[in-house]
Design an enzyme around this catalytic site. Structure first.
Site, mmCIF file in Angstrom:
data_model
loop_
_atom_site.group_PDB
_atom_site.id
_atom_site.type_symbol
_atom_site.label_atom_id
_atom_site.label_comp_id
_atom_site.label_asym_id
_atom_site.label_seq_id
_atom_site.Cartn_x
_atom_site.Cartn_y
_atom_site.Cartn_z
ATOM 1 N N SER A 150 12.143 -4.485 4.765
ATOM 2 C CA SER A 150 12.599 -5.726 4.148
ATOM 3 C C SER A 150 13.480 -5.419 2.936
ATOM 4 O O SER A 150 14.523 -4.805 3.098
ATOM 5 C CB SER A 150 11.380 -6.592 3.818
ATOM 6 O OG SER A 150 11.785 -7.903 3.541
ATOM 7 N N ASP A 226 9.159 -12.874 13.214
ATOM 8 C CA ASP A 226 9.245 -12.723 11.757
ATOM 9 C C ASP A 226 9.833 -14.009 11.170
ATOM 10 O O ASP A 226 10.970 -14.382 11.490
ATOM 11 C CB ASP A 226 10.166 -11.528 11.460
ATOM 12 C CG ASP A 226 10.250 -11.182 9.988
ATOM 13 O OD1 ASP A 226 10.174 -12.098 9.154
ATOM 14 O OD2 ASP A 226 10.430 -9.988 9.679
ATOM 15 N N HIS A 259 6.411 -10.090 10.154
ATOM 16 C CA HIS A 259 6.974 -9.311 9.047
ATOM 17 C C HIS A 259 5.953 -8.344 8.432
ATOM 18 O O HIS A 259 6.267 -7.632 7.491
ATOM 19 C CB HIS A 259 7.447 -10.304 7.976
ATOM 20 C CG HIS A 259 8.428 -9.758 6.980
ATOM 21 N ND1 HIS A 259 9.695 -9.342 7.325
ATOM 22 C CD2 HIS A 259 8.343 -9.568 5.635
ATOM 23 C CE1 HIS A 259 10.339 -8.924 6.243
ATOM 24 N NE2 HIS A 259 9.531 -9.041 5.209
HETATM 25 N N1 LIG Z 1 4.394 -13.835 2.126
HETATM 26 C C1 LIG Z 1 4.782 -12.995 1.048
HETATM 27 C C2 LIG Z 1 6.268 -12.807 1.089
HETATM 28 C C3 LIG Z 1 6.607 -11.441 0.681
HETATM 29 C C4 LIG Z 1 6.393 -10.460 1.790
HETATM 30 O O1 LIG Z 1 6.215 -10.775 2.979
HETATM 31 N N2 LIG Z 1 6.421 -9.241 1.401
HETATM 32 C C5 LIG Z 1 6.431 -8.175 2.351
HETATM 33 C C6 LIG Z 1 7.649 -7.348 2.061
HETATM 34 S S1 LIG Z 1 9.110 -8.342 2.034
HETATM 35 C C7 LIG Z 1 5.187 -7.306 2.213
HETATM 36 O O2 LIG Z 1 5.207 -6.159 2.621
HETATM 37 N N3 LIG Z 1 4.106 -7.843 1.627
HETATM 38 C C8 LIG Z 1 2.930 -7.096 1.322
HETATM 39 C C9 LIG Z 1 2.027 -6.755 2.464
HETATM 40 O O3 LIG Z 1 2.174 -7.309 3.576
HETATM 41 O O4 LIG Z 1 1.152 -5.887 2.265
HETATM 42 C C10 LIG Z 1 4.404 -13.606 -0.271
HETATM 43 O O5 LIG Z 1 4.648 -14.789 -0.438
HETATM 44 O O6 LIG Z 1 3.889 -12.849 -1.126
#
Ligand SMILES: N[C@@H](CCC(=O)N[C@@H](CS)C(=O)NCC(=O)O)C(=O)O
Length: 281
Positions: A150, A226, A259
């Site tokens: 991402s 995603d 995602h």
């Molecule tokens: N749904 C998330 C959006 C951000 C997101 O999806 N982050 C991804 C990278 S862009 C991630 O890896 N999040 C942490 C995880 O899944 O451990 C939020 O609102 O915090």
């Protein structure tokens, strides 16, 4: 440059460590993780850099990325930096949003106040941390590659395009390929680099390719389920730019995947094999 060990755990015959150091680039303490696979004494090993996405620290991929089995088999060191400076004195998003400031450094060196002092993630991941890792781990600095997710996919592709001789392979999970054109990127690049869009081009994969950057080829996986695919990621723009510039792109649209790290961990092994093939000594 000294590092402090936060933790070490044996895994797949190697060592998963977490380390802290005082960063000159960011003016803060920074935490990162390194997995060193089992290896012969004195051996120097290739290193894969993993750049994480919004809201992440080193811990997300370290705990959920499932990279260690493949790294142990392939003899790859795996390094995961944080995604921004942190600390009580580090400015963040005015509204505490997840997509700017803390956890959202976007792999640029900010030029705008109040971010310019601390938000220097480009220098951190391409200069300071590689030197620190090379001094403290059995790294063969001639064999490095980069991958990310991402926002970190954006980081990986831009880092590779601007340093094609240092990073011998580059891949991404669900990358933001054209930050200048999508809400996450427009917010971050305006905030860190200012409103002049000329300054954004060297931090935009599609713009870099349009401006003539070359690379040996990318592996990119995106999930068809995603939620960010259509508004923020836009892999079709990378596909078009690579086709026009004759940059080989393996773009895989994975049905049913979202995602999350359930997606990333499923295809992590494929990516590490891709990297290992290109990092052979
Ligand atoms: N749904 C998330 C959006 C951000 C997101 O999806 N982050 C991804 C990278 S862009 C991630 O890896 N999040 C942490 C995880 O899944 O451990 C939020 O609102 O915090």
């Amino acid at each position: 440059m000294t590092i402090q060990t936060v933790s070490t755990n044996t895994s797949y015959g190697g060592v998963q460590g977490v380390y802290r150091h005082a960063s000159q680039a960011t003016g803060t303490d920074m935490v990162f993780s390194v997995y060193v696979p089992p290896h012969a004494q004195g051996a120097k090993l290739p290193v894969v850099w993993y750049l994480s996405g919004l809201t992440c620290t080193h811990a997300n991929v370290t705990e959920k990325g499932e990279f260690r089995k493949a790294c142990a088999e392939l003899g790859l060191i795996f390094v995961a930096p944080d995604t921004s400076p942190r600390g009580p004195d580090v400015p963040g998003d005015a509204n505490n949003a997840y997509d700017f400031g803390l956890g959202a450094g976007f792999y640029v060196d900010a030029t705008q106040e109040p971010f310019a002092r601390n938000y220097r993630m480009w220098s951190y991941v391409t200069d300071e941390l590689p030197k620190l890792v090379a001094e403290n781990f059995p790294v063969d600095a001639k064999r490095q590659s980069v991958m990310g997710h991402s926002m970190g996919g954006h980081g990986a592709l831009t880092v590779a395009l601007r340093n094609p001789h240092r990073y011998l392979a580059a891949s991404a999970f669900a990358p933001i390929v054209a930050p200048s054109l999508v809400p996450w990127g427009i917010k971050a690049l305006t905030g860190y680099l200012g409103p002049n869009k000329d300054a954004w081009r060297s931090h935009d994969t599609v713009a870099l390719i349009e401006d003539g950057a070359k690379y040996s080829g990318f592996l990119v996986d995106v999930g068809e389920a995603d939620n960010f695919l259509k508004e923020q990621l836009k892999p079709e723009l990378l596909e078009a730019a690579c086709a026009k510039a004759s940059i080989p792109l393996t773009l895989r649209r994975q049905a049913g995947y979202d995602h999350s790290y359930y997606f990333i961990s499923t295809f992590m092994g494929d990516h590490l094999h891709w990297h290992a093939e290109r990092l052979k000594g």
